[in-house]
Write a protein that holds these residues in place. Structure first.
Motif, mmCIF file in Angstrom:
data_model
loop_
_atom_site.group_PDB
_atom_site.id
_atom_site.type_symbol
_atom_site.label_atom_id
_atom_site.label_comp_id
_atom_site.label_asym_id
_atom_site.label_seq_id
_atom_site.Cartn_x
_atom_site.Cartn_y
_atom_site.Cartn_z
ATOM 1 N N VAL A 101 -3.924 -3.404 1.544
ATOM 2 C CA VAL A 101 -3.861 -4.493 0.570
ATOM 3 C C VAL A 101 -3.973 -3.876 -0.803
ATOM 4 C CG1 VAL A 101 -5.237 -6.353 -0.420
ATOM 5 C CG2 VAL A 101 -4.738 -6.350 2.014
ATOM 6 N N GLU A 102 -3.008 -4.127 -1.640
ATOM 7 C CA GLU A 102 -3.006 -3.446 -2.939
ATOM 8 C C GLU A 102 -2.421 -4.309 -4.044
ATOM 9 O OE1 GLU A 102 -3.663 -1.115 -4.974
ATOM 10 O OE2 GLU A 102 -4.887 0.108 -3.681
ATOM 11 N N GLN A 103 -2.942 -4.104 -5.233
ATOM 12 C CA GLN A 103 -2.301 -4.669 -6.411
ATOM 13 C C GLN A 103 -1.345 -3.646 -7.013
ATOM 14 O OE1 GLN A 103 -5.638 -6.087 -8.868
ATOM 15 N NE2 GLN A 103 -4.944 -8.141 -8.348
ATOM 16 N N ASN A 104 -1.578 -2.401 -6.640
ATOM 17 C CA ASN A 104 -0.687 -1.333 -7.073
ATOM 18 C C ASN A 104 0.563 -1.395 -6.192
ATOM 19 O OD1 ASN A 104 0.600 1.027 -7.746
ATOM 20 N ND2 ASN A 104 -1.291 2.232 -7.836
ATOM 21 N N VAL A 105 1.453 -2.339 -6.546
ATOM 22 C CA VAL A 105 2.538 -2.717 -5.645
ATOM 23 C C VAL A 105 3.519 -1.572 -5.418
ATOM 24 C CG1 VAL A 105 4.473 -4.290 -5.329
ATOM 25 C CG2 VAL A 105 2.311 -5.148 -6.205
ATOM 26 N N SER A 106 3.893 -0.884 -6.467
ATOM 27 C CA SER A 106 4.939 0.123 -6.279
ATOM 28 C C SER A 106 4.443 1.271 -5.408
ATOM 29 C CB SER A 106 5.451 0.622 -7.638
ATOM 30 O OG SER A 106 4.644 1.642 -8.131
ATOM 31 N N ALA A 107 3.216 1.730 -5.645
ATOM 32 C CA ALA A 107 2.686 2.829 -4.832
ATOM 33 C C ALA A 107 2.564 2.419 -3.370
ATOM 34 C CB ALA A 107 1.330 3.268 -5.371
ATOM 35 N N SER A 108 2.089 1.211 -3.134
ATOM 36 C CA SER A 108 1.879 0.829 -1.739
ATOM 37 C C SER A 108 3.208 0.554 -1.032
ATOM 38 C CB SER A 108 0.937 -0.369 -1.639
ATOM 39 O OG SER A 108 1.397 -1.429 -2.417
ATOM 40 N N LEU A 109 4.193 0.014 -1.748
ATOM 41 C CA LEU A 109 5.490 -0.224 -1.104
ATOM 42 C C LEU A 109 6.191 1.087 -0.777
ATOM 43 C CD1 LEU A 109 7.021 -3.329 -2.932
ATOM 44 C CD2 LEU A 109 5.840 -3.205 -0.736
ATOM 45 N N LYS A 110 6.005 2.082 -1.644
ATOM 46 C CA LYS A 110 6.623 3.382 -1.380
ATOM 47 C C LYS A 110 6.062 3.999 -0.110
ATOM 48 C CE LYS A 110 7.851 4.573 -6.065
ATOM 49 N NZ LYS A 110 7.124 4.862 -7.301
ATOM 50 N N MET A 111 4.784 3.760 0.109
ATOM 51 C CA MET A 111 4.125 4.395 1.239
ATOM 52 C C MET A 111 4.336 3.616 2.538
ATOM 53 S SD MET A 111 0.323 5.832 1.055
ATOM 54 C CE MET A 111 -0.705 4.633 1.770
ATOM 55 N N ALA A 112 4.547 2.306 2.422
ATOM 56 C CA ALA A 112 4.506 1.439 3.602
ATOM 57 C C ALA A 112 5.796 1.486 4.413
ATOM 58 C CB ALA A 112 4.218 0.007 3.169
ATOM 59 N N ASP A 113 5.633 1.366 5.738
ATOM 60 C CA ASP A 113 6.802 1.167 6.590
ATOM 61 C C ASP A 113 7.359 -0.229 6.349
ATOM 62 O OD1 ASP A 113 6.500 3.652 7.946
ATOM 63 O OD2 ASP A 113 4.858 2.767 9.100
ATOM 64 N N ARG A 114 6.465 -1.194 6.370
ATOM 65 C CA ARG A 114 6.866 -2.576 6.135
ATOM 66 C C ARG A 114 5.851 -3.228 5.224
ATOM 67 N NH1 ARG A 114 6.752 -6.151 9.889
ATOM 68 N NH2 ARG A 114 5.182 -5.047 11.115
ATOM 69 N N ALA A 115 6.239 -4.388 4.683
ATOM 70 C CA ALA A 115 5.310 -5.064 3.792
ATOM 71 C C ALA A 115 5.482 -6.576 3.874
ATOM 72 C CB ALA A 115 5.507 -4.595 2.352
ATOM 73 N N TYR A 116 4.418 -7.268 3.533
ATOM 74 C CA TYR A 116 4.439 -8.727 3.419
ATOM 75 C C TYR A 116 4.035 -9.086 2.008
ATOM 76 C CZ TYR A 116 4.586 -8.924 8.514
ATOM 77 O OH TYR A 116 4.961 -8.781 9.820
ATOM 78 N N VAL A 117 4.736 -10.072 1.444
ATOM 79 C CA VAL A 117 4.348 -10.563 0.125
ATOM 80 C C VAL A 117 3.681 -11.914 0.304
ATOM 81 C CG1 VAL A 117 5.129 -11.215 -2.182
ATOM 82 C CG2 VAL A 117 6.296 -9.382 -0.940
ATOM 83 N N LEU A 118 2.454 -12.031 -0.223
ATOM 84 C CA LEU A 118 1.712 -13.294 -0.141
ATOM 85 C C LEU A 118 1.735 -13.993 -1.482
ATOM 86 C CD1 LEU A 118 -1.656 -12.677 1.788
ATOM 87 C CD2 LEU A 118 0.402 -13.793 2.622
ATOM 88 N N GLU A 119 1.924 -15.317 -1.426
ATOM 89 C CA GLU A 119 1.811 -16.133 -2.628
ATOM 90 C C GLU A 119 1.099 -17.420 -2.257
ATOM 91 O OE1 GLU A 119 5.499 -17.108 -4.768
ATOM 92 O OE2 GLU A 119 5.614 -14.966 -5.231
#
Lengths: 235, 350
Positions: free
Chosen positions: A191-209
């Motif tokens: 879980v991160e607010q540092n979106v770009s770093a975590s998306l680069k590292m992640a295999d997959r991601a979910y966006v919550l709103e």
């Protein structure tokens, strides 16, 4: 799938924190959960970890429904979390903090060996082993929180904002450590607010709103997504 | 590693290998053992040398030390604030007192029943508070509420004498009857000394066990303790129920030493505060703090009472407690004991 979350609703009093959230996490995956403040990221991993009781929905970990189970039972299955804000025990030494990480039945027996592994992976902790944890720097405290979590010999670790309040070079170190853990066979939920770093590292991601999953895809897909770029990357 | 160290989650200092030895005194520095031995010897021979008045003061000191140790289990070890511990004193005292008055049952039996009653009451308060997330000051208010409505209940309960109180029969006798706890001040002195020593050893032992470290973790950061898989609810309940039971046993002593119980005094908020003042002054969460605090506070109170009787000033004792508390909070917020321990060179080697 190691974790299957279906139709999860969570309320704090009248306020709805999670709204029909479903997600899947496969073994040895790195899955990022991104979103703005108050989107429900922390609520989601707290609910999975057994700290909050959902009003509706199921959470299956390796086929066992753990929704509403108390956290000590969930932990015993191998689900761990590194909470936001580096919740270390400031008056205990680094070593004592690590030993507190091994309270689970699953972790007691191999405690010494696990500690050696943690020290090998995070050598700074060995240097500071007999120092009060409260005297460590922010980055060291984060490393201690991670090391302490590993003492429980988890299979899946959920990190809540591990980069929060840390200097950029330290953030890199923290992310590198998380990647190492993943390489060692641990499933990672980030879980991160540092979106770009975590998306680069992640295999997959979910966006919550607002407590809902609004978008899902591979890390690379989301990095290219126009909405994500505008909302979270400021591009 | 042996089974002994299996029980002790946290080894002391692995470099010295003391963990494997376990034992009650393994981690205690030699100097501390010597001083503790001297202190114990002094307490043991005291009745032979001091007069009646001083003996009564020492009984009071030990009584407050005992209650402080009991309260400290909940507040100092597990970090759960109770402002209503008079409740458990009263429950213990009244249970044992009533069983003695009505059925002639010995206090040792009443002690067991009273401790059980108090533990159940503590369990009810704990379960309510911890289940519904009542924390900190609000939890303290909950403990006061229970103490208050129990006081009102006893005020109207004829079987225990209602508001006019419960009296234990006093008779003159030459011999001490330990079984029925009737006898001289010297006997009561040794009883409360044994109770305090027992509570001290129990606390020392608990702190070395797994439960002691779990309590510390809960006290320092409950959320973190929970995320590590500690059953926070369970260990907080253990602390509350144990503290309540220990306090109730103190209440039994009170009943048989003073021979009278009034709801208005025994359940009063005043008493709850008095029993925790010593711990705050001595050092919350420490082993010796409650004892040191009781010595300081009771001595101070008695000296001032003696003084003010001559001068005709009332309320000086209560005021002095307030002043002592202020001084401690400002200058030694951790209490006197951590400071004195450093001064005496009794720090644990790291």
């Amino acid at each position: 799938m190691i974790l299957e979350v279906r139709n999860l609703d969570l309320y704090y009093g009248d306020a709805q924190a999670l709204d029909d959230v479903s997600l899947d996490i496969a073994e040895r995956e790195i899955v990022a959960i991104v979103g703005a403040n108050g989107a429900g990221k922390t609520s989601l991993i707290r609910t999975i970890g057994g700290m909050c009781r959902p009003a509706r929905g199921s959470i299956r970990y390796k086929g066992v429904d753990i929704a509403g189970q108390p956290s000590h039972k969930v932990c015993e299955l191998g689900v761990a979390q590194v909470a936001e804000g580096r919740q270390i025990f400031p008056n205990m030494t680094v070593r004592e903090n690590l030993e507190m990480g091994a309270v689970l039945k699953r972790a007691r027996a191999g405690k010494r060996g696990t500690m050696e592994k943690v020290f090998a992976m995070l050598p700074r902790l060995r240097e500071r082993a007999d120092q009060a944890a409260g005297t460590l720097s922010g980055g060291e405290q984060q490393m201690l929180a991670i090391g302490r979590c590993l003492m429980g010999q988890p299979e899946m670790v959920m990190f809540d904002e591990p980069s929060l309040g840390l200097a950029p070079t330290i953030v890199q170190e923290v992310f590198r450590t998380i990647r190492d853990l993943h390489d060692a066979g641990i499933t990672v939920v980030l879980v991160e607010q540092n979106v770009s770093a975590s998306l680069k590292m992640a295999d997959r991601a979910y966006v919550l709103e607002n407590g809902r999953v609004v978008l899902t895809g591979t890390g690379a897909e989301l990095l290219r997504d126009e909405g994500v770029r505008q909302a979270y990357l400021g591009l | 590693m042996s089974g002994v160290s299996e029980n002790r989650v946290l080894a002391g200092s692995p470099s010295t290998g003391e963990a494997a030895r376990g034992g009650l005194i393994a981690d205690v520095p030699r100097r501390a053992l010597i001083l503790l031995g001297l202190f114990a010897a002094l307490l043991l021979v005291a009745p032979a040398t001091v007069g009646d008045y001083l003996l009564s003061v020492m009984i009071l000191v030990l009584y407050y030390a005992y209650l402080g140790l009991a309260w400290n289990v909940m507040m100092g070890f597990a970090g759960q604030f109770s402002l209503g511990h008079a409740l458990y004193i009263g429950l213990g005292g009244y249970t044992a007192g009533a069983l003695f008055v009505h059925y002639g049952l010995p206090p040792w039996f009443g002690m067991v029943v009273g401790a059980a009653v108090a533990a159940v009451m503590g369990g009810v308060i704990g379960a309510l508070g911890f289940r519904f997330g009542v924390k900190g000051v609000y939890f303290a208010l909950l403990t006061i509420a229970f103490a208050e409505f129990t006081r009102i209940l006893f005020d109207h309960w004829g079987w225990v004498g209602a508001s006019s109180g419960l009296y234990l029969p006093v008779e003159y006798r030459d011999t001490d009857d330990l079984w029925l706890l009737r006898g001289s001040a010297t006997m009561f002195y040794y009883v409360i000394l044994a109770m305090t020593a027992g509570a001290f050893i129990l606390c020392h032992w608990l702190l070395q066990r797994r439960v002691g470290y779990y309590w510390q973790a809960i006290r320092e950061d409950q959320e973190a303790a929970q995320t590590l898989g500690i059953d926070v609810f369970r260990y907080k309940m253990i602390a509350v129920m144990l503290s309540a039971a220990m306090t109730a046993i103190g209440g039994v002593f009170y009943a048989f030493y003073y021979n009278n119980l009034y709801p208005e005094t025994i359940f009063s908020m005043h008493r709850s505060i008095e029993l925790m003042l010593g711990v705050i002054i001595g050092g919350i969460g420490t082993l010796f703090g409650p004892i040191l605090g009781a010595i300081v506070l009771t001595t101070l109170g008695e000296m001032l009472t003696g003084l003010t009787e001559d001068l005709g000033l009332d309320g000086i004792k209560q005021m002095s407690y307030g002043v002592a508390l202020l001084v401690i909070i400002v200058y030694r917020p951790g209490g006197l004991w951590p400071w004195l321990r450093r001064r005496l060179g009794l720090e644990k080697p790291r």
